[in-house]
Design a protein around this motif. Structure first.
Motif, PDB file in Angstrom:
ATOM      1  N   CYS A  80       9.860 -33.496 -49.306  1.00 32.73           N
ATOM      2  CA  CYS A  80       8.774 -32.703 -49.896  1.00 32.73           C
ATOM      3  C   CYS A  80       8.383 -31.571 -48.946  1.00 32.73           C
ATOM      4  CB  CYS A  80       7.562 -33.587 -50.174  1.00 32.73           C
ATOM      5  SG  CYS A  80       7.862 -34.892 -51.371  1.00 32.73           S
ATOM      6  N   ARG A  82      10.298 -30.197 -46.685  1.00 35.00           N
ATOM      7  CA  ARG A  82      11.405 -29.234 -46.706  1.00 35.00           C
ATOM      8  C   ARG A  82      11.266 -28.298 -47.900  1.00 35.00           C
ATOM      9  NH1 ARG A  82      15.939 -30.325 -49.795  1.00 35.00           N
ATOM     10  NH2 ARG A  82      17.492 -28.718 -49.647  1.00 35.00           N
ATOM     11  N   LEU A  83      11.002 -28.869 -49.074  1.00 37.99           N
ATOM     12  CA  LEU A  83      10.831 -28.054 -50.276  1.00 37.99           C
ATOM     13  C   LEU A  83       9.671 -27.091 -50.097  1.00 37.99           C
ATOM     14  CD1 LEU A  83      11.571 -27.406 -53.244  1.00 37.99           C
ATOM     15  CD2 LEU A  83       9.973 -29.216 -53.897  1.00 37.99           C
ATOM     16  N   ARG A  84       8.557 -27.605 -49.624  1.00 37.10           N
ATOM     17  CA  ARG A  84       7.355 -26.773 -49.451  1.00 37.10           C
ATOM     18  C   ARG A  84       7.612 -25.620 -48.491  1.00 37.10           C
ATOM     19  NH1 ARG A  84       4.572 -23.288 -48.692  1.00 37.10           N
ATOM     20  NH2 ARG A  84       2.398 -23.248 -48.152  1.00 37.10           N
ATOM     21  N   ARG A  86      10.512 -24.298 -47.482  1.00 40.09           N
ATOM     22  CA  ARG A  86      11.560 -23.373 -47.930  1.00 40.09           C
ATOM     23  C   ARG A  86      11.083 -22.488 -49.090  1.00 40.09           C
ATOM     24  NH1 ARG A  86      17.000 -25.525 -47.815  1.00 40.09           N
ATOM     25  NH2 ARG A  86      17.563 -23.518 -48.696  1.00 40.09           N
ATOM     26  N   LEU A  87      10.099 -22.950 -49.844  1.00 42.92           N
ATOM     27  CA  LEU A  87       9.567 -22.123 -50.924  1.00 42.92           C
ATOM     28  C   LEU A  87       8.644 -21.032 -50.406  1.00 42.92           C
ATOM     29  CD1 LEU A  87       8.830 -24.751 -53.691  1.00 42.92           C
ATOM     30  CD2 LEU A  87      10.635 -23.026 -53.681  1.00 42.92           C
ATOM     31  N   ALA A  91       5.484 -21.456 -53.186  1.00 45.53           N
ATOM     32  CA  ALA A  91       5.017 -22.821 -53.439  1.00 45.53           C
ATOM     33  C   ALA A  91       3.664 -22.835 -54.135  1.00 45.53           C
ATOM     34  CB  ALA A  91       4.934 -23.599 -52.136  1.00 45.53           C
ATOM     35  N   ASP A 133      17.393 -28.478 -54.976  1.00 45.15           N
ATOM     36  CA  ASP A 133      17.544 -27.474 -53.932  1.00 45.15           C
ATOM     37  C   ASP A 133      16.385 -26.479 -54.041  1.00 45.15           C
ATOM     38  OD1 ASP A 133      18.815 -24.564 -53.224  1.00 45.15           O
ATOM     39  OD2 ASP A 133      19.642 -26.181 -51.964  1.00 45.15           O
ATOM     40  N   PRO A 134      15.748 -26.134 -52.920  1.00 43.23           N
ATOM     41  CA  PRO A 134      14.626 -25.193 -52.969  1.00 43.23           C
ATOM     42  C   PRO A 134      14.995 -23.843 -53.592  1.00 43.23           C
ATOM     43  CG  PRO A 134      14.641 -26.326 -50.879  1.00 43.23           C
ATOM     44  CD  PRO A 134      15.903 -26.716 -51.578  1.00 43.23           C
ATOM     45  N   ARG A 138      13.063 -22.050 -56.670  1.00 41.22           N
ATOM     46  CA  ARG A 138      12.609 -20.663 -56.599  1.00 41.22           C
ATOM     47  C   ARG A 138      13.111 -19.872 -57.810  1.00 41.22           C
ATOM     48  NH1 ARG A 138      14.766 -19.386 -52.041  1.00 41.22           N
ATOM     49  NH2 ARG A 138      13.210 -20.452 -50.794  1.00 41.22           N
TER      50      ARG A 138
END
Length: 145
Positions: A80, A82-84, A86-87, A91, A133-134, A138
């Motif tokens: 989570c 990582r996603l946050r 990378r966005l 985000a 994948d982020p 996106r």
């Protein structure tokens, strides 16, 4: 809500203990460095890094209106985070649901993941995607920008 802060509090406690040991051994510079490192770890793994969570029902309602994805997450989840990260600023355009605060959100995630609370689970147009994948997430924001 308390379990969302357990890991950050553990980082702060460990940092304080290590820094105290370093300070008593005559290394105030090392003590300051440990306090800084552990404080940064606590901040990164805290719920403060994520946009404000809303309920699953509210997220579904908003997503139906604006078409933006809903992200089900929980504090302390490396994927989570990582996603946050990378966005980036993107985000904030998503609807974030903390499954530890919202039982309906946790039930939604379990339903999508064969009974497991696997996060992040991103729901786009009613379809759940587990740990996407982020870059893909996106791309899902592009049409609604």
């Amino acid at each position: 809500m308390m379990r969302a802060w357990k890991l950050p509090m553990l980082f702060v406690l460990c940092g304080a203990l290590v820094a105290t040991g370093q300070a008593f051994s005559g290394s105030p510079g090392a003590a300051a460095a440990f306090v800084l490192v552990f404080a940064l770890l606590a901040a990164v793994y805290s719920p403060l890094v994520f946009p404000r969570s809303i309920s699953a029902a509210e997220a579904r309602r908003r997503s139906a209106v604006d078409g933006r994805p809903v992200v089900f997450w929980r504090p302390g989840c490396t994927y989570c985070l990582r996603l946050r990260l990378r966005l980036g600023r993107g985000a904030r355009q998503l609807h974030w649901v903390d499954i530890w605060r919202d039982p309906d959100g946790a039930a939604t995630v379990r339903e999508a993941n064969d009974g497991n609370e696997t996060v992040p689970t991103v729901v786009v147009a009613g379809r759940p995607h587990v740990n996407p994948d982020p870059a893909w997430v996106r791309e899902q924001l592009s049409p609604s920008e």
